[in-house]
Design a protein around this motif. Structure first.
Motif, PDB file in Angstrom:
ATOM      1  N   ASP A 149      57.451  32.399  48.546  1.00 45.77           N
ATOM      2  CA  ASP A 149      56.832  31.079  48.500  1.00 45.77           C
ATOM      3  C   ASP A 149      57.769  30.008  49.063  1.00 45.77           C
ATOM      4  OD1 ASP A 149      54.531  32.106  47.395  1.00 45.77           O
ATOM      5  OD2 ASP A 149      55.051  31.588  45.329  1.00 45.77           O
ATOM      6  N   VAL A 150      59.064  30.112  48.740  1.00 48.71           N
ATOM      7  CA  VAL A 150      60.033  29.167  49.289  1.00 48.71           C
ATOM      8  C   VAL A 150      60.142  29.344  50.803  1.00 48.71           C
ATOM      9  CG1 VAL A 150      62.453  28.453  49.312  1.00 48.71           C
ATOM     10  CG2 VAL A 150      61.336  28.980  47.143  1.00 48.71           C
ATOM     11  N   ALA A 151      60.115  30.598  51.255  1.00 50.73           N
ATOM     12  CA  ALA A 151      60.187  30.868  52.694  1.00 50.73           C
ATOM     13  C   ALA A 151      59.030  30.198  53.428  1.00 50.73           C
ATOM     14  CB  ALA A 151      60.180  32.372  52.951  1.00 50.73           C
ATOM     15  N   ALA A 152      57.824  30.303  52.867  1.00 48.87           N
ATOM     16  CA  ALA A 152      56.654  29.695  53.503  1.00 48.87           C
ATOM     17  C   ALA A 152      56.798  28.178  53.557  1.00 48.87           C
ATOM     18  CB  ALA A 152      55.386  30.082  52.746  1.00 48.87           C
ATOM     19  N   PHE A 153      57.291  27.583  52.488  1.00 48.11           N
ATOM     20  CA  PHE A 153      57.485  26.128  52.489  1.00 48.11           C
ATOM     21  C   PHE A 153      58.526  25.725  53.523  1.00 48.11           C
ATOM     22  CE2 PHE A 153      59.956  22.457  51.037  1.00 48.11           C
ATOM     23  CZ  PHE A 153      58.968  21.485  51.043  1.00 48.11           C
ATOM     24  N   MET A 154      59.658  26.451  53.559  1.00 44.94           N
ATOM     25  CA  MET A 154      60.729  26.113  54.496  1.00 44.94           C
ATOM     26  C   MET A 154      60.287  26.273  55.943  1.00 44.94           C
ATOM     27  SD  MET A 154      63.182  24.968  52.716  1.00 44.94           S
ATOM     28  CE  MET A 154      64.353  24.872  54.068  1.00 44.94           C
ATOM     29  N   ALA A 155      59.354  27.171  56.192  1.00 44.61           N
ATOM     30  CA  ALA A 155      58.855  27.375  57.557  1.00 44.61           C
ATOM     31  C   ALA A 155      57.848  26.311  57.961  1.00 44.61           C
ATOM     32  CB  ALA A 155      58.209  28.755  57.670  1.00 44.61           C
TER      33      ALA A 155
END
Length: 263
Positions: A236-242
């Motif tokens: 979920d953090v990866a998706a936000f950071m992307a």
């Protein structure tokens, strides 16, 4: 959706972290191009994404092979018109690297993760940057580990490898951010759902004397939350950071140690 219609390439998508990130990207609307050294493993993840209503394609790509990386990304841009996100989750699954004191380790074994991790990240990041520069946008990402910042015994060259990747993230950002390209990393700690953490425990079990359950308890007790991180939280953090929502984040590795490491 955070990543609606974004074109995202995930390297190492057959692994636990890469697969979780690919699913999260697709759930947020991205068209995900999954790659890995073993096509059948990557195809399983791609099929799961499609069944769930997402868009995904699988390809066999050795992220240590310069020509393979370039050829694949060239084909992606030829078909999709661009690449918006490049995520490197490539691992080096070699248990012989772990469990040996540095004073007893031969130089070739020590350098293997340093060479392979940095080579893979450099090749995938460079290939992405070359395609992102003309469009003045894009996000290049990778994942590291707590030993990049914190001393840890019996890890061979894994700590230096993660530290080198984090340094590369900062250097890439310094060069690319003025051109509209963000470069960010994720630094999780203690993911019991991954085979890599099982390998770490297995390699160190004799020296530590801890069972798997005790090892999990140790990891949980060392965090502020008194629990370990879940793959979905990382994804979920990866998706936000992307996403464009994280436009102010570049040249850094996000601390996902659950408080284990103080910034």
């Amino acid at each position: 959706m955070l990543l609606k219609d974004k074109i995202a390439v995930v390297y190492g998508a057959g692994g636990a972290v890469g697969g979780a990130v690919a699913r999260a990207f697709a759930a947020e609307g991205a068209v995900v191009l999954l790659t890995g050294r073993r096509l059948p493993t990557v195809e399983v993840v791609a099929k799961e994404i499609v069944v769930a209503g997402g868009s995904a394609e699988a390809a066999e790509v050795d992220a240590l092979d310069e020509q393979a990386v370039e050829a694949h990304l060239r084909s992606v841009v030829e078909r999709a018109g661009r690449v918006d996100v490049s995520f490197n989750a490539v691992g080096v699954p070699d248990r012989t690297i772990l469990g040996t004191p540095l004073a007893e380790l031969d130089v070739e074994t020590f350098l293997r993760p340093v060479t392979d991790y940095t080579r893979s990240y450099f090749l995938t990041a460079r290939a992405a940057a070359r395609r992102m520069l003309p469009q003045h946008s894009g996000v290049i990402m990778t994942v590291t580990a707590l030993p990049a910042r914190m001393g840890s015994a019996l890890n061979g060259g894994y700590g230096p490898a993660s530290a080198a990747k984090e340094a590369m993230t900062r250097d890439l950002s310094a060069e690319l951010a003025p051109q509209g390209i963000r470069v960010v990393g994720l630094r999780p700690h203690g993911l019991p759902e991954t085979a890599s953490l099982r390998a770490v425990h297995g390699a160190k079990a004799e020296a530590s004397g801890l069972s798997w359950e005790q090892f999990e308890q140790y990891l949980a007790a060392s965090s502020h939350t008194r629990r370990t991180m879940r793959l979905q939280e990382l994804a979920d953090v990866a998706a936000f950071m992307a996403s464009d929502r994280a436009s102010g984040m570049t040249g850094t590795s996000v601390n996902l140690s659950m408080g284990r490491l103080d910034d």
